[in-house]
Design a protein around this motif. Structure first.
Motif, short mmCIF file in Angstrom:
data_model
loop_
_atom_site.label_atom_id
_atom_site.label_comp_id
_atom_site.label_asym_id
_atom_site.label_seq_id
_atom_site.Cartn_x
_atom_site.Cartn_y
_atom_site.Cartn_z
N SER A 251 96.51 55.82 -1.87
CA SER A 251 95.70 55.17 -0.07
C SER A 251 94.60 54.29 -1.27
O SER A 251 93.82 53.79 -1.13
N ILE A 252 94.05 54.98 -1.97
CA ILE A 252 92.77 55.20 -3.21
C ILE A 252 92.29 53.52 -2.84
O ILE A 252 92.19 52.64 -3.48
N ILE A 253 94.18 53.64 -4.06
CA ILE A 253 93.98 51.25 -4.45
C ILE A 253 94.23 50.65 -3.47
O ILE A 253 93.85 49.76 -3.69
N ALA A 254 94.90 51.17 -1.86
CA ALA A 254 95.13 50.52 -1.24
C ALA A 254 93.37 49.97 -0.83
O ALA A 254 93.03 48.84 -0.11
N MET A 255 92.76 51.22 -0.32
CA MET A 255 90.92 50.97 -0.40
C MET A 255 90.22 49.81 -0.97
O MET A 255 89.68 48.68 -0.75
N LEU A 256 90.20 49.89 -2.29
CA LEU A 256 90.27 49.70 -3.19
C LEU A 256 89.98 47.83 -3.12
O LEU A 256 89.35 46.90 -3.01
N VAL A 257 91.28 47.12 -2.67
CA VAL A 257 91.76 46.06 -3.00
C VAL A 257 91.38 45.59 -1.21
O VAL A 257 90.62 44.73 -1.65
N MET B 186 95.66 52.43 9.74
CA MET B 186 97.77 53.84 9.76
C MET B 186 97.93 53.57 8.07
O MET B 186 98.44 54.68 7.89
N ILE B 187 98.47 52.67 7.47
CA ILE B 187 98.49 51.86 5.89
C ILE B 187 97.85 53.60 5.63
O ILE B 187 98.26 55.06 4.73
N TYR B 188 96.32 53.60 5.93
CA TYR B 188 95.71 54.57 4.65
C TYR B 188 95.50 55.93 4.69
O TYR B 188 96.61 56.76 3.80
N GLU B 189 95.95 56.07 6.28
CA GLU B 189 96.21 58.09 6.42
C GLU B 189 97.43 58.28 6.20
O GLU B 189 97.41 59.27 5.59
N SER B 190 98.62 57.45 6.78
CA SER B 190 99.78 57.87 6.55
C SER B 190 100.39 58.04 4.52
O SER B 190 100.51 59.23 3.89
N VAL B 191 99.38 56.62 4.04
CA VAL B 191 99.63 56.54 2.36
C VAL B 191 99.25 57.79 1.84
O VAL B 191 99.58 58.75 0.84
N PHE B 192 98.35 58.19 2.17
CA PHE B 192 97.47 59.81 1.78
C PHE B 192 97.70 60.85 1.45
O PHE B 192 98.14 61.74 1.00
N ARG B 193 98.42 61.02 2.57
CA ARG B 193 99.46 62.70 2.73
C ARG B 193 100.92 62.22 1.85
O ARG B 193 101.43 63.31 1.72
N PHE B 194 100.77 61.00 1.50
CA PHE B 194 102.62 61.19 1.18
C PHE B 194 101.72 61.40 -0.49
O PHE B 194 102.72 61.69 -1.10
N ASN B 195 100.96 60.41 -0.76
CA ASN B 195 100.44 60.33 -2.69
C ASN B 195 99.48 59.90 -2.47
O ASN B 195 98.46 58.55 -2.60
#
Lengths: 516, 164, 113
Positions: A432-438, A419-428
Motif C-alpha cells: 500500500s505504501i508503494i501504491a501511495m508513493l506511485v 478502495m485499493i489502498y485500504e484493502s491492500v493495507f490490510r493484506f500487506n
C-alpha cells in the motif's frame, strides 16, 4: 422477436455487419456512411445497456449459436456442450459497457479528427475492433476467445499504423504486432494443451472437470504470461510507449480499452478456471509482483519523457499495475472466507472500478493530447507553451483528467484508489505504501506537463491557434462529465454494477451453474 | 535509382507468348476445380477458404504472365466491392436464422434449395443437402478470392495501400 | 517412445522459432521465426487428434473404422487463416520500413528492445 434474448449475439453481430457494409455504403455518399456508423454504435450501446440491466437483475445469460432455442447448451444426445456458447455475466457486461462507451465517444471525436480521404477504412477497422472486443468479453469458449483476441490485435495493429507515411509509426506498429502474434500463439498452445487433456473447450465445462496436473499448470503459466504480454505489464512493456505514442489520438484511447480486454481474459482464466487450485497463492503473488513493478517502473519512466503521448502511455502502464494489484490481492485470499469478506471483495471492487475509471480519464487525456496536436502540430513538450490562453476548453479538460489520474477528490480516481489502498493495507502494508508513493509521483509528472504545455507566456508561433472543432469538444465534455459524476456519486456505480461483477468473478459455481 | 525502377516497370510486359496462351487455357480448369472444392465443402474436405485460395492463384498467374502493366489498378475497386458484398451476404445469412438463434441452419430438412433431407448413416454424398452451409461456403469462397487477390495485387504493384 | 515423436518435433520447432525471433537481426528473419512457431502450433494441434487405427474424418463413403478427431482440424484451419493475415500484414509493414529507411536491420533504429 425477444430482443433481450438475442442481445448477446446481436451486440457482436451489429458492429460486424456495420464494419463490413461500410466500404459499400461509402460509395453512396459521406453522410449516409457517417449516419450508418453512428447508428450501429448507438444500437450496440443500447443493446449492452439493456443487457446490463438484465444480467444484474437476473443472473447469467447464456446463448448457444445455432441451436433450436438459445439456452439449449447441452443437447440431449451428449453430456458436454457441443456448440459455441456465449456466457454473459456481470463482469463481462461491465467490460463491454466500458468498451462500447469509449469507442462511441472516440468515434464522435474522430468525425473531425481524421482526414476525409481515409475515413471509411478507419471506421471499418474501428467497428471490427468493437465487434472483436465485445466478442472477447462475451464468449464462454476458449477457442473463440483466441479468435477474437487475434482479430482484436490485427485490427488495432492496422489502426496503430494508420499514419503510415511516417517512419516511426511503422516501426511502432511492427513491434506491437510481433508481440501480439507471439502472445496469440502462446495462447493457442495452451488451449491445445487443455484440449488434448480434457476434450473440452467450453470454460464452464472445463471449470467442472479440471484436475490440476502438470500440463494444466504449464497451460496456466503460458496463458498468464501471454495475456500479461498483451496488456502491457512490466517485463514485456516495450511496445506500449511506441504504439500509444504513434497512433492517432482517438486510437490511443481505444487501445486502452483493447488492452483491458486482455486483462479481462487474464482474470477470467485465473478466477473461473483455476480458482480451486491448491497453490493459487503463488499465482496471486506473481500477479501482485507484476502489478507493483508495472506501477513503479511506469511512473518513473514517465517523468523522464518529453513527448506528451509517450508520457501518457507510461502512465497507462502504471495504472494497469493498480488493477493487477487490486485483483491479485483478491485472488490471494480467495480460499480464506473470512479475509475475503473483510477486505478481499473491496480490493477486487477497487481493481474493477479502476478499469472503468482508467478508461474514462486516460481516454480524456489522450483526446486532449490529440486536440493539442491537431492544432499545434508538434508532440514535443519542450516546444509548446502558453496554450491556456488560446484553448480554454482543452485546458480545463486536461486539468480534470490530470487531477483524476493523480487520485484527488472529487474525481473518480480518488474513489478507486482509496478502495485499493485500504484493502491492500490490510493484506500487506508495504504494497500500500508503494501504491501511495506511485500516486504522488503521478501527480508530480502531470504538474510538469500542465505547467510546460499550458501555463507560461504565449509562444510567438502560436498566434493563429484557435479552439478545436465542436464535435471534439462534445466528446471530451462527455468524458469529463463522466469523471465528475463517477467521483461524486460512486455508490450508484459501485453497488449496482461493480459489486455483482466482483462476486461474479469469485463465485465460480454460479458461472458454471448458469451455463450448464 | 528511382528512374531505373520506372523504366523497369515500363518494360514489364510479362513473359513470352507461349506462357500467355497457356495461362488462358489453364485458367478454365482452375476455376472449375476451385468451384468444385467450394461447392462440395459439406461433403469432402475443403470448403470456402481453400477453394477461394485456389481461385486466387489465378490472379497471381496473370500478374506473372502478363506483367503488372496489363493488370490495372481499377481492378482494385472491383475486388474490394466484391469482397465487401460477399462478407455482407455471409453475415445476412447468419441473421436469417434469428427466428430461433443466430447462425441457425434454417434451410436444413426443408424443401427449399439445398434443403433435401437424407437418412442417417454412411452414404455417398448428396449435393443438395446441408442447409445454409453451402451458401456460406460460396460467400466465403468469393470473399477469400477477392481478399487474397487484392493482397497480392497491392504487394506486387506497391501502391499506397499498406496493411490488411 | 515413437508415439511421442510429433510432440518432440513441436518442441524443437518452437525452440528454433523463438531463437530466430530473439537472436536474428534482419526483420524478414524475425517474420520467418513467427511463421515457424505458427506451423509448429498447427502440427501440435493436429497431432493431438491422432488415433493409431483411424482414417480421415470424412462422412461420405466412410469405411467402418474409427476416425481421427476432427475438431482440432477445425482449430488448425482457423489458425492457418489467422496466421496468414498476420504475416501478410507484417510483410507489408516491413516493405514500408524498407521504403522509409532503406535498411532491414533492427540495430539501426530503436526497434525491438
Amino acid at each position: 422477436m425477444n430482443l433481450i434474448l438475442h442481445a448477446p449475439i446481436l451486440a457482436i453481430a451489429i458492429p460486424l455487419l456495420g464494419a463490413l457494409a461500410t466500404p459499400l455504403l461509402s460509395k453512396l455518399g459521406k453522410t449516409i456512411r457517417n449516419l450508418w456508423i453512428i447508428l450501429s454504435l448507438l444500437f450496440t450501446e443500447f443493446l449492452v445497456l439493456i443487457l446490463t440491466y438484465d444480467v444484474i437483475s437476473n443472473g447469467i445469460r447464456a446463448y448457444t449459436l445455432g441451436a433450436k432455442f438459445p439456452t439449449d447448451t447441452i443437447p440431449t444426445a451428449n453430456f458436454i456442450p457441443v456448440r459455441i456458447i456465449l456466457g454473459v455475466d456481470a463482469f463481462s457486461v461491465f467490460m463491454a459497457l466500458t468498451s462500447v462507451t469509449i469507442v462511441l465517444i472516440a468515434s464522435i471525436y474522430s468525425l473531425k479528427f481524421i482526414k476525409e480521404r481515409t475515413k471509411s477504412k478507419y471506421y471499418t477497422l474501428l467497428l471490427l475492433l468493437t465487434a472483436a472486443m465485445v466478442g472477447l468479453v462475451f464468449t464462454g469458449d476458449l477457442f473463440s476467445m483466441f479468435v477474437f483476441l487475434e482479430l482484436l490485435s490485427i485490427s488495432s495493429g492496422v489502426l496503430v499504423a494508420f499514419y503510415f507515411h511516417k517512419g516511426e509509426v511503422v516501426e511502432a506498429a511492427f513491434k506491437y504486432i510481433v508481440i501480439s502474434a507471439i502472445g496469440g500463439l502462446m495462447v493457442l498452445l495452451a488451449i491445445g494443451l487443455l484440449y488434448g487433456h480434457y476434450d473440452l473447450l467450453n470454460i464452464a465445462a472445463l471449470a467442472n472437470t479440471l484436475t490440476f496436473s502438470f500440463s494444466d499448470k504449464v497451460a496456466l503459466v503460458l496463458l498468464i504470461s501471454a495475456f500479461a504480454m498483451k496488456c502491457g505489464a512490466v517485463p514485456l512493456h516495450m511496445w506500449v510507449p511506441d504504439a500509444y505514442g504513434e497512433a492517432p489520438a482517438s486510437i490511443s484511447a481505444v487501445l486502452v480499452v483493447a488492452s483491458q480486454a486482455s486483462l479481462y481474459a487474464l482474470f477470467r482464466i485465473s478466477f473461473t478456471l483455476f480458482s480451486a487450485l491448491p497453490t493459487i497463492e503463488i499465482v496471486a503473488w506473481s500477479i501482485i509482483i507484476l502489478g507493483v513493478l508495472s506501477m513503479f517502473i511506469g511512473v518513473v519512466m514517465a517523468i523522464l519523457q518529453s513527448d506528451i503521448k509517450r508520457l501518457m502511455a507510461y502512465h497507462a502502464i502504471s495504472q494497469t499495475g493498480y488493477m493487477l494489484l487490486g485483483i491479485g490481492v483478491g485472488l490471494a485470499v480467495i480460499g480464506n472466507t473470512n479475509a475475503l469478506n473483510s477486505f478481499g471483495v473491496t480490493a477486487m471492487e477497487g481493481g474493477i472500478f479502476h478499469i472503468i475509471n482508467h478508461a474514462i480519464y486516460k481516454g480524456l487525456l489522450f483526446l486532449t493530447a490529440g486536440a493539442i496536436i491537431y492544432r499545434v502540430g508538434t508532440k514535443d513538450l519542450n516546444k509548446m507553451s502558453g496554450l491556456a490562453h488560446k484553448m480554454p476548453f482543452t485546458t480545463i479538460f486536461f486539468l480534470i483528467g490530470a487531477l483524476a489520474i493523480a487520485g484527488l477528490p472529487p474525481f473518480n480516481g480518488f474513489v478507486s484508489k482509496l478502495m485499493i489502498y485500504e484493502s491492500v493495507f490490510r493484506f500487506n502494508p508495504l504494497l500500500s505504501i508503494i501504491a501511495m508513493l506511485v500516486s504522488i509521483l503521478t501527480l508530480a509528472s502531470f504538474v510538469k506537463v500542465f505547467y510546460s504545455a499550458f501555463m507560461g507566456p504565449k509562444s510567438k508561433e502560436y498566434n493563429k491557434i484557435r479552439e478545436v472543432p465542436k464535435t471534439m469538444i462534445i466528446a471530451m465534455l462527455v468524458l469529463a462529465l463522466l469523471t465528475l459524476l463517477l467521483g461524486l456519486f460512486p455508490n450508484i456505480v459501485v453497488d449496482n454494477i461493480i459489486n455483482p461483477a466482483a462476486h461474479a468473478l469469485i463465485d465460480q459455481l454460479k458461472y458454471v451453474g448458469g451455463i450448464l | 535509382m528511382i528512374k531505373k525502377k520506372m523504366e523497369e516497370e515500363n518494360r514489364d510486359k510479362g513473359m513470352s507468348k507461349v506462357v500467355k496462351t497457356i495461362s488462358f487455357i489453364i485458367a478454365i480448369p482452375i476455376i472449375i476445380f476451385g468451384l468444385y472444392v467450394i461447392l462440395h465443402g459439406h461433403l469432402t474436405p475443403g470448403g470456402g477458404f481453400p477453394g477461394g485460395a485456389i481461385i486466387a492463384t489465378l490472379l497471381a498467374l496473370f500478374l506473372v504472365a502478363f506483367g503488372s502493366y496489363t493488370v490495372k489498378s481499377s481492378h482494385k475497386e472491383l475486388l474490394s466491392s466484391l469482397e465487401s458484398l460477399a462478407l455482407v451476404s455471409f453475415i445476412l445469412l447468419a441473421f436469417f436464422g434469428l427466428g430461433s438463434t443466430f447462425f441457425h441452419n434454417f434451410l436444413a430438412n426443408t424443401a427449399n434449395i439445398f434443403g433435401k433431407s437424407i437418412s442417417y448413416g454412411v452414404n455417398n454424398g448428396y449435393l443438395p443437402t446441408g442447409g445454409t452451409i453451402p451458401l456460406m461456403n460460396i460467400a466465403v469462397g468469393f470473399e477469400v478470392f477477392a481478399a487474397l487477390s487484392l493482397v497480392v495485387l497491392i504487394m506486387y504493384t506497391g501502391q499506397s495501400g499498406g496493411g490488411k | 517412445m515413437i508415439n511421442y515423436f510429433p510432440f518432440l518435433a513441436v518442441l524443437i520447432l518452437i525452440i528454433m522459432g523463438l531463437s530466430a525471433i530473439i537472436f536474428k537481426k534482419n526483420l524478414i528473419k524475425i517474420i520467418i521465426g513467427i511463421s515457424i512457431i505458427g506451423s509448429s502450433v498447427n502440427l501440435f494441434l493436429i497431432s493431438l487428434g491422432y488415433r493409431s487405427t483411424g482414417v480421415a474424418p470424412i462422412f461420405t463413403n466412410a469405411p467402418k473404422l474409427e476416425m481421427v478427431l476432427p475438431t482440432p482440424q477445425a482449430l488448425t484451419l482457423t489458425n492457418i487463416v489467422i496466421d496468414l493475415a498476420l504475416i501478410a500484414f507484417m510483410l507489408s509493414l516491413v516493405a514500408l520500413v524498407y521504403k522509409h529507411y532503406k535498411s532491414l536491420d533492427i540495430r539501426d533504429r530503436r526497434l525491438k528492445g
